[in-house]
Design a protein around this motif. Sequence first.
Motif, PDB file in Angstrom:
ATOM      1  N   ASN A  17       0.854  -1.196   0.000  1.00 43.62           N
ATOM      2  CA  ASN A  17       0.000   0.000   0.000  1.00 43.62           C
ATOM      3  C   ASN A  17       0.882   1.236   0.000  1.00 43.62           C
ATOM      4  OD1 ASN A  17      -2.654  -1.358   0.393  1.00 43.62           O
ATOM      5  ND2 ASN A  17      -1.679  -2.029   2.273  1.00 43.62           N
ATOM      6  N   LEU A  18       0.297   2.350  -0.420  1.00 47.20           N
ATOM      7  CA  LEU A  18       1.009   3.626  -0.398  1.00 47.20           C
ATOM      8  C   LEU A  18       0.454   4.488   0.717  1.00 47.20           C
ATOM      9  CD1 LEU A  18       1.143   4.402  -4.224  1.00 47.20           C
ATOM     10  CD2 LEU A  18       3.099   3.896  -2.741  1.00 47.20           C
ATOM     11  N   PHE A  19       1.342   5.051   1.503  1.00 48.01           N
ATOM     12  CA  PHE A  19       0.969   5.952   2.593  1.00 48.01           C
ATOM     13  C   PHE A  19       1.451   7.348   2.218  1.00 48.01           C
ATOM     14  CE2 PHE A  19       1.063   1.803   4.432  1.00 48.01           C
ATOM     15  CZ  PHE A  19       0.159   1.804   5.476  1.00 48.01           C
ATOM     16  N   PHE A  20       0.532   8.309   2.229  1.00 46.91           N
ATOM     17  CA  PHE A  20       0.838   9.690   1.862  1.00 46.91           C
ATOM     18  C   PHE A  20       0.651  10.590   3.075  1.00 46.91           C
ATOM     19  CE2 PHE A  20      -0.409   7.726  -2.090  1.00 46.91           C
ATOM     20  CZ  PHE A  20       0.405   8.314  -3.045  1.00 46.91           C
ATOM     21  N   TRP A  21       1.671  11.345   3.408  1.00 49.62           N
ATOM     22  CA  TRP A  21       1.575  12.310   4.491  1.00 49.62           C
ATOM     23  C   TRP A  21       1.522  13.700   3.877  1.00 49.62           C
ATOM     24  CZ3 TRP A  21      -0.113  13.170   8.968  1.00 49.62           C
ATOM     25  CH2 TRP A  21       0.312  14.258   9.725  1.00 49.62           C
ATOM     26  N   HIS A  22       0.429  14.422   4.142  1.00 46.88           N
ATOM     27  CA  HIS A  22       0.201  15.769   3.609  1.00 46.88           C
ATOM     28  C   HIS A  22       0.005  16.736   4.774  1.00 46.88           C
ATOM     29  CE1 HIS A  22      -0.244  14.297  -0.490  1.00 46.88           C
ATOM     30  NE2 HIS A  22      -1.068  13.367  -0.044  1.00 46.88           N
ATOM     31  N   PRO A  23       1.088  17.211   5.389  1.00 46.38           N
ATOM     32  CA  PRO A  23       0.950  18.056   6.578  1.00 46.38           C
ATOM     33  C   PRO A  23       0.246  19.384   6.321  1.00 46.38           C
ATOM     34  CG  PRO A  23       3.217  18.043   5.818  1.00 46.38           C
ATOM     35  CD  PRO A  23       2.480  17.014   5.008  1.00 46.38           C
ATOM     36  N   HIS A  24       0.186  19.812   5.058  1.00 45.03           N
ATOM     37  CA  HIS A  24      -0.475  21.083   4.732  1.00 45.03           C
ATOM     38  C   HIS A  24      -1.756  20.855   3.926  1.00 45.03           C
ATOM     39  CE1 HIS A  24       3.055  22.924   6.373  1.00 45.03           C
ATOM     40  NE2 HIS A  24       3.799  22.208   5.560  1.00 45.03           N
ATOM     41  N   GLY A  25      -2.237  19.628   3.920  1.00 46.31           N
ATOM     42  CA  GLY A  25      -3.474  19.296   3.218  1.00 46.31           C
ATOM     43  C   GLY A  25      -3.213  18.709   1.843  1.00 46.31           C
ATOM     44  N   ILE A  26      -4.173  17.950   1.397  1.00 47.70           N
ATOM     45  CA  ILE A  26      -4.042  17.258   0.122  1.00 47.70           C
ATOM     46  C   ILE A  26      -4.437  18.146  -1.061  1.00 47.70           C
ATOM     47  CG2 ILE A  26      -6.368  16.268   0.097  1.00 47.70           C
ATOM     48  CD1 ILE A  26      -5.093  13.658  -0.897  1.00 47.70           C
ATOM     49  N   GLY A  27      -5.273  19.141  -0.806  1.00 47.89           N
ATOM     50  CA  GLY A  27      -5.839  19.955  -1.880  1.00 47.89           C
ATOM     51  C   GLY A  27      -4.834  20.672  -2.754  1.00 47.89           C
ATOM     52  N   SER A  28      -3.754  21.123  -2.187  1.00 45.16           N
ATOM     53  CA  SER A  28      -2.769  21.873  -2.971  1.00 45.16           C
ATOM     54  C   SER A  28      -1.508  21.064  -3.265  1.00 45.16           C
ATOM     55  CB  SER A  28      -2.378  23.150  -2.216  1.00 45.16           C
ATOM     56  OG  SER A  28      -1.805  22.806  -0.965  1.00 45.16           O
ATOM     57  N   SER A  29      -1.544  19.778  -2.998  1.00 48.20           N
ATOM     58  CA  SER A  29      -0.370  18.929  -3.140  1.00 48.20           C
ATOM     59  C   SER A  29      -0.154  18.475  -4.579  1.00 48.20           C
ATOM     60  CB  SER A  29      -0.499  17.699  -2.248  1.00 48.20           C
ATOM     61  OG  SER A  29       0.525  16.778  -2.531  1.00 48.20           O
ATOM     62  N   LYS A  30       0.995  18.810  -5.127  1.00 42.11           N
ATOM     63  CA  LYS A  30       1.367  18.344  -6.464  1.00 42.11           C
ATOM     64  C   LYS A  30       1.586  16.828  -6.431  1.00 42.11           C
ATOM     65  CE  LYS A  30       2.680  19.626 -10.661  1.00 42.11           C
ATOM     66  NZ  LYS A  30       1.750  20.214 -11.607  1.00 42.11           N
ATOM     67  N   MET A  31       2.132  16.338  -5.324  1.00 38.56           N
ATOM     68  CA  MET A  31       2.355  14.901  -5.186  1.00 38.56           C
ATOM     69  C   MET A  31       1.018  14.150  -5.258  1.00 38.56           C
ATOM     70  SD  MET A  31       4.337  12.781  -2.179  1.00 38.56           S
ATOM     71  CE  MET A  31       3.226  13.285  -0.879  1.00 38.56           C
TER      72      MET A  31
END
Length: 177
Positions: A134-148
């Motif tokens: 599985n892939l785990f994504f950490w978005h400390p500033h939110g997912i909405g503006s994440s290019k990743m």
Amino acid sequence: MDHRIILFRAMNTGGVRAPVTEQRAMAGAMGLNNPRTLLASGNLVVESDRDPAGLKAAIEAETEVRFGRRIETLVRTPARWAAMMAANPFAEGAASDPTRLLVMVMKGEIRPGAVEALRAFATGDEGVDAVGGNLFFWHPHGIGSSKMAEKAQPRLIGTGTGRNWNTVLKLAAMVGL
């Protein structure tokens, strides 16, 4: 009797409307016991001892009949769900803000080079790791503006369906974990 966690990919998007009442009715008609849904985003828990692979195939076939389109489905046992949770490489962040962690539960293999390609798009403290398939994504500033997050498409990573850590925890509670 054991439980099965059923995740639908792209449920109630792309023109497929499958209200939770219809999802539960479908499960009941398939002989799955005590069907319960979580939110309206394709999370279903049932009581069943059926083999996950066979159950996945049966559900996908039934979604095509009932909803007019085969909806990709993932089926997990409680033991496999618990192992996924225990493997979380961002446990500290998830404990402080579970909405910032997304798990991409993969249907098959993660595409070669996907993690490295995604990391190239990470900014600041963002992170991605592949653990246990599985892939785990950490978005400390939110997912909405994440290019990743934007680049985490099936053509790059393979087929999966994402759930934030709050949803992961709620599904775990529904199966007694």
